[in-house]
Design a protein around this motif. Structure first.
Motif, short mmCIF file in Angstrom:
data_model
loop_
_atom_site.label_atom_id
_atom_site.label_comp_id
_atom_site.label_asym_id
_atom_site.label_seq_id
_atom_site.Cartn_x
_atom_site.Cartn_y
_atom_site.Cartn_z
N ARG A 82 0.77 -1.48 0.10
CA ARG A 82 -0.51 0.17 0.02
C ARG A 82 0.68 1.62 0.10
O ARG A 82 0.65 2.32 -1.03
CB ARG A 82 -1.14 -0.41 1.32
CG ARG A 82 -1.85 1.10 1.02
CD ARG A 82 -3.30 0.53 0.82
NE ARG A 82 -4.25 2.28 0.84
CZ ARG A 82 -5.10 2.13 -0.13
NH1 ARG A 82 -5.16 1.16 -1.35
NH2 ARG A 82 -5.49 3.14 -0.15
N SER A 83 1.73 1.34 0.82
CA SER A 83 2.65 2.28 1.03
C SER A 83 3.42 2.78 -0.46
O SER A 83 3.77 3.45 -0.96
CB SER A 83 3.23 2.70 2.08
OG SER A 83 4.51 1.40 2.32
N CYS A 141 -4.84 5.33 -10.01
CA CYS A 141 -5.45 5.62 -8.81
C CYS A 141 -6.86 5.11 -8.85
O CYS A 141 -7.20 4.31 -7.57
CB CYS A 141 -5.77 6.90 -8.72
SG CYS A 141 -4.14 7.80 -8.54
N GLY A 142 -7.80 5.24 -9.93
CA GLY A 142 -9.53 5.06 -9.35
C GLY A 142 -9.30 2.92 -9.20
O GLY A 142 -9.84 2.42 -8.75
N PRO A 147 -10.08 2.18 -3.12
CA PRO A 147 -11.10 1.01 -2.98
C PRO A 147 -11.92 0.87 -4.40
O PRO A 147 -12.69 2.35 -4.01
CB PRO A 147 -11.37 1.11 -1.28
CG PRO A 147 -11.76 2.49 -0.66
CD PRO A 147 -10.40 2.96 -1.45
N GLY A 148 -12.61 0.44 -4.38
CA GLY A 148 -14.12 0.13 -5.18
C GLY A 148 -13.57 -0.76 -6.60
O GLY A 148 -14.52 -1.40 -7.02
N ALA A 149 -12.44 -0.85 -7.14
CA ALA A 149 -12.16 -2.50 -8.47
C ALA A 149 -12.08 -2.97 -8.22
O ALA A 149 -11.30 -3.16 -6.61
CB ALA A 149 -11.38 -1.11 -8.75
N ARG A 154 -9.32 -5.50 -11.72
CA ARG A 154 -8.03 -5.19 -11.35
C ARG A 154 -6.58 -6.25 -11.90
O ARG A 154 -5.76 -5.64 -13.04
CB ARG A 154 -6.91 -5.01 -10.04
CG ARG A 154 -7.46 -3.52 -9.54
CD ARG A 154 -6.97 -3.40 -7.79
NE ARG A 154 -8.04 -3.53 -6.83
CZ ARG A 154 -7.71 -3.81 -6.13
NH1 ARG A 154 -6.64 -3.93 -4.84
NH2 ARG A 154 -8.64 -4.34 -4.98
N GLY A 155 -7.02 -7.46 -12.08
CA GLY A 155 -5.84 -8.30 -12.41
C GLY A 155 -6.16 -8.19 -14.45
O GLY A 155 -5.33 -8.14 -14.71
N ARG A 156 -7.46 -8.01 -14.32
CA ARG A 156 -7.54 -7.62 -16.14
C ARG A 156 -6.70 -6.50 -16.49
O ARG A 156 -6.41 -6.15 -17.99
CB ARG A 156 -8.68 -7.43 -16.68
CG ARG A 156 -9.62 -9.15 -16.54
CD ARG A 156 -10.71 -9.05 -17.53
NE ARG A 156 -11.69 -8.78 -17.33
CZ ARG A 156 -12.87 -9.07 -16.33
NH1 ARG A 156 -12.62 -10.28 -15.56
NH2 ARG A 156 -13.52 -8.12 -15.59
#
Length: 253
Positions: A82-83, A141-142, A147-149, A154-156
């Protein structure tokens, strides 16, 4: 590894290549400053020298900081994901802000001098690079930072994000090379062919831009230098795999 154990060492050669990239990057900035200071009168905002902020900002933002943002996942191999992700996004964001200052400088300078905008190949490629870079940052960023995707989404998207990250870095360096050539042809077209010091210095800057790009590109594409998954990331990805593919750890489907 047990608690208190030192983190694993970096792969052989990685630190040396990263060090060379930083040395090249800082030399790039110094050479750009030397060219503008020695031959182009320096940099000042509200003056005829405002244009000179453009090459300085572009080399700093779209090349040096963008390159360093790409290296973050190789350098910080054992820190929390995360960092590392936040630092990656922060460096790209900083590069965008500095590049925007450079773009404002060139438009304001052109307006003050009555020079037309956006007619050259350099300006077309440069504006495309900036707009795509902004889009890449927003999408990154999205998908990855906020958080959201979903994990599968995300993998795709990740392979596209990685490809465009490297492609935009290459395009940014190409735009700088076009810009250097254009500036030399505008400013010293009569003497450029006589190997005058300004021409040699600017050509050297171009060669160093290519060298920086090659070193950063080599580091980010070496398969064995990729950031290893930490234990908690591995566990998380296994949990997601279980949820998405329907395999239970016990072997039932």
């Amino acid at each position: 590894s047990m608690d208190g154990a030192p983190p694993p060492a970096s792969p052989a050669g990685l630190s040396a290549f990263v060090a060379v990239s930083q040395l090249l990057g800082l030399t790039l900035l110094a050479t750009t400053g030397a060219w503008l200071g020695r031959y182009r009168g320096g940099v000042a905002w509200h003056s005829p020298l405002q244009f000179n902020a453009h090459p300085l900002c572009m080399v700093l933002g779209m090349v040096f900081l963008q390159g360093d943002a790409l290296l973050v996942y190789r350098v910080f191999r054992h820190e929390a994901k995360r960092s590392t992700k936040a630092l990656h996004a922060l460096l790209h964001g900083l590069a965008l802000v500095i590049a925007l200052v450079g773009i404002i400088a060139v438009f304001e300078s052109h307006r003050a001098k009555g020079i037309p905008d956006m007619y050259s190949l350099h300006s077309w490629c440069g504006m495309a690079a900036f707009v795509l870079y902004l889009l890449q940052w927003l999408l990154g960023c999205g998908f990855f930072l906020f958080p959201g995707a979903s994990f599968s989404l995300r993998g795709r998207y990740k392979p596209q994000h990685i490809f465009f990250g490297v492609a935009l870095f290459v395009l940014s360096i190409a735009c700088c090379l076009l810009g250097i050539t254009e500036m030399l042809l505008f400013k010293i077209s009569d003497s450029y062919s006589h190997f005058v010091p300004e021409g040699v210095l600017a050509n050297t800057l171009g060669v160093m831009l290519v060298a920086f790009g090659l070193v950063v590109g080599y580091v980010v594409t070496r398969e064995e230098w990729k950031r290893p998954l930490l234990a908690e990331e591995l566990a998380l990805s296994m949990d997601f795999k279980t949820l998405t593919e329907g395999d239970s750890p016990g072997g039932g489907s």
